[in-house]
Design a protein around this motif. Sequence first.
Motif, short mmCIF file in Angstrom:
data_model
loop_
_atom_site.label_atom_id
_atom_site.label_comp_id
_atom_site.label_asym_id
_atom_site.label_seq_id
_atom_site.Cartn_x
_atom_site.Cartn_y
_atom_site.Cartn_z
N MET A 109 -0.65 0.47 1.47
CA MET A 109 -1.06 -0.51 2.46
C MET A 109 -1.56 0.19 3.72
O MET A 109 -1.21 1.34 3.99
CB MET A 109 0.11 -1.43 2.79
CG MET A 109 0.69 -2.13 1.57
SD MET A 109 2.10 -3.18 1.97
CE MET A 109 1.24 -4.54 2.76
N SER A 110 -2.34 -0.52 4.50
CA SER A 110 -2.96 0.08 5.68
C SER A 110 -1.96 0.47 6.76
O SER A 110 -2.23 1.36 7.57
CB SER A 110 -3.99 -0.89 6.28
OG SER A 110 -3.35 -2.10 6.69
N THR A 111 -0.79 -0.16 6.78
CA THR A 111 0.24 0.17 7.76
C THR A 111 1.09 1.36 7.32
O THR A 111 1.94 1.84 8.09
CB THR A 111 1.19 -1.01 7.97
OG1 THR A 111 1.71 -1.40 6.69
CG2 THR A 111 0.48 -2.19 8.62
N GLY A 112 0.89 1.84 6.10
CA GLY A 112 1.72 2.92 5.58
C GLY A 112 3.12 2.48 5.22
O GLY A 112 4.01 3.31 5.06
N LEU A 113 3.32 1.17 5.06
CA LEU A 113 4.66 0.65 4.81
C LEU A 113 4.73 0.01 3.42
O LEU A 113 5.05 -1.16 3.28
CB LEU A 113 5.04 -0.38 5.89
CG LEU A 113 6.50 -0.83 5.92
CD1 LEU A 113 7.44 0.32 6.30
CD2 LEU A 113 6.69 -1.98 6.89
N GLY A 114 4.41 0.79 2.42
CA GLY A 114 4.54 0.29 1.06
C GLY A 114 3.24 0.36 0.28
O GLY A 114 2.20 0.81 0.77
N ILE A 115 3.32 -0.14 -0.97
CA ILE A 115 2.24 -0.04 -1.94
C ILE A 115 1.61 -1.40 -2.17
O ILE A 115 2.30 -2.42 -2.22
CB ILE A 115 2.80 0.49 -3.29
CG1 ILE A 115 3.49 1.85 -3.08
CG2 ILE A 115 1.71 0.60 -4.34
CD1 ILE A 115 2.59 2.99 -2.80
N GLU A 116 0.30 -1.43 -2.33
CA GLU A 116 -0.39 -2.66 -2.72
C GLU A 116 -0.01 -3.01 -4.16
O GLU A 116 0.07 -2.13 -5.02
CB GLU A 116 -1.91 -2.49 -2.61
CG GLU A 116 -2.41 -2.23 -1.20
CD GLU A 116 -2.51 -3.51 -0.38
OE1 GLU A 116 -2.14 -4.58 -0.90
OE2 GLU A 116 -2.96 -3.43 0.78
N SER A 117 0.20 -4.29 -4.41
CA SER A 117 0.64 -4.72 -5.74
C SER A 117 -0.57 -5.07 -6.60
O SER A 117 -0.91 -6.23 -6.83
CB SER A 117 1.58 -5.92 -5.62
OG SER A 117 2.75 -5.56 -4.93
N ASP A 118 -1.23 -4.03 -7.10
CA ASP A 118 -2.42 -4.20 -7.94
C ASP A 118 -2.15 -3.84 -9.40
O ASP A 118 -3.09 -3.74 -10.20
CB ASP A 118 -3.57 -3.33 -7.40
CG ASP A 118 -4.05 -3.78 -6.03
OD1 ASP A 118 -3.97 -4.99 -5.75
OD2 ASP A 118 -4.50 -2.93 -5.24
N GLY A 119 -0.88 -3.59 -9.74
CA GLY A 119 -0.54 -3.29 -11.13
C GLY A 119 -0.97 -1.92 -11.60
O GLY A 119 -1.15 -1.70 -12.80
N LEU A 120 -1.11 -0.97 -10.68
CA LEU A 120 -1.60 0.37 -11.05
C LEU A 120 -0.48 1.36 -11.34
O LEU A 120 -0.76 2.49 -11.76
CB LEU A 120 -2.49 0.91 -9.93
CG LEU A 120 -3.75 0.09 -9.62
CD1 LEU A 120 -4.51 0.72 -8.46
CD2 LEU A 120 -4.63 -0.03 -10.85
#
Length: 401
Positions: A246-257
């Motif tokens: 994520m752009s804030t550096g606070l976790g991962i985008e949930s795109d199933g990758l």
Amino acid sequence: MAFEYVPLTLPASADPSFFATFGKEVKGVTDPGNLTSEQFNELQDALYKHSVLLLRNCKLTPEQQYALTKAFDPQSESYGHGNNKTGSAKKSILHPDLKTIPRVPQVQLIGNGTVYNHEGLDIAQLAHPSHTTFHKSRVSVEEEAQGYTRFYRRVPQWHIDAALYDLSPPKVTTLYGLEVPAGPKQRVRYDDGTGDEFEVPLGTTAFVSGRNMFDILPSELKSLAVRSKVIYAPHPYVWMAPAKAMSTGLGIESDGLELPLDELPPWEESKIKTLPVTWKNPVTGELHFQVHPCGAKELLVQPLPEGANREGALYPDGAHLTELKEVRELLYKMQRPAIAPKLVYPHDWAENDLVIFHNRGVLHSVVGAFTKTQVRKFHQCNLAASEDPVGPTEEDIKRYA
């Protein structure tokens, strides 16, 4: 000479009311590698009370840094991710960042640029990680040239130093600056629609308090936090490697990758880490919200204790949350307020600075970017702990639930 504890130098963006006890510069420590037992005990007590300690103008060999770090947990031995760091898991996002000091494998050389003849390493090519390789979106090249940047570390971004699988999270990390390149300040942007941004020193290490993170939560989220545990993914740094942050550096985008579990290196159910959301400070008894958001996979929520007020409570009957997007969104909701500019301490590094931080009481992040010719040399040491963190007591749960 007795130690003196003075407030850290805060940026204009910080709210001093959140730093009354969080972070201190320690004066009077000239030789941290040779403390007496009384001096160490004082320093240890101060660390747990203040979470981040800064010692200036230090001289510290790798052996001394390892011994100092180990003194906080004498039964600990190996580096926090194991002395082989990532083993054969070359896909781990940790693998490029760490160069082990050969004679002291618990100490890592990190930084930027090409380093020659350093502590038994003939040549080490160091790369200060940039958000451009792991974030889903990035600051444009033009904006980067203007000094804009983001929170980042390939471990990723806002994090706790921890393997999160098999090994227990280190109690303490020591970070020692040997060579610090000069350069103009940069401006870290959150790029999440809030407009949050603030000025930071080049190559800063940013810290936020886990205690503040818990204390500022509304009552319904405090109740959820004290009743919850996080189940981390096996080999989380391999699992998350294909995903984007994520752009804030606070976790991962949930795109199933994320990698399917059957494509990870061999793992054992018994070595998966299930840890409390809040960790109890061994000296103050306060609760620190301590979750590594990138490695979190599931949440276990304990039911409300008997007699607790159920009005407005989340998951009053308990829950086992396994939908990754739901887990991430819930953790983000609880953690994002505490990385607002007014709560962040971005350390302005100078050569021979030693920063000791309570790894079970803070989250931290690397920020910024260097050119290939700027040489930065740091020694980092943290040790897999002899035991897992202690969570809230039954009394804590009754108080906040």
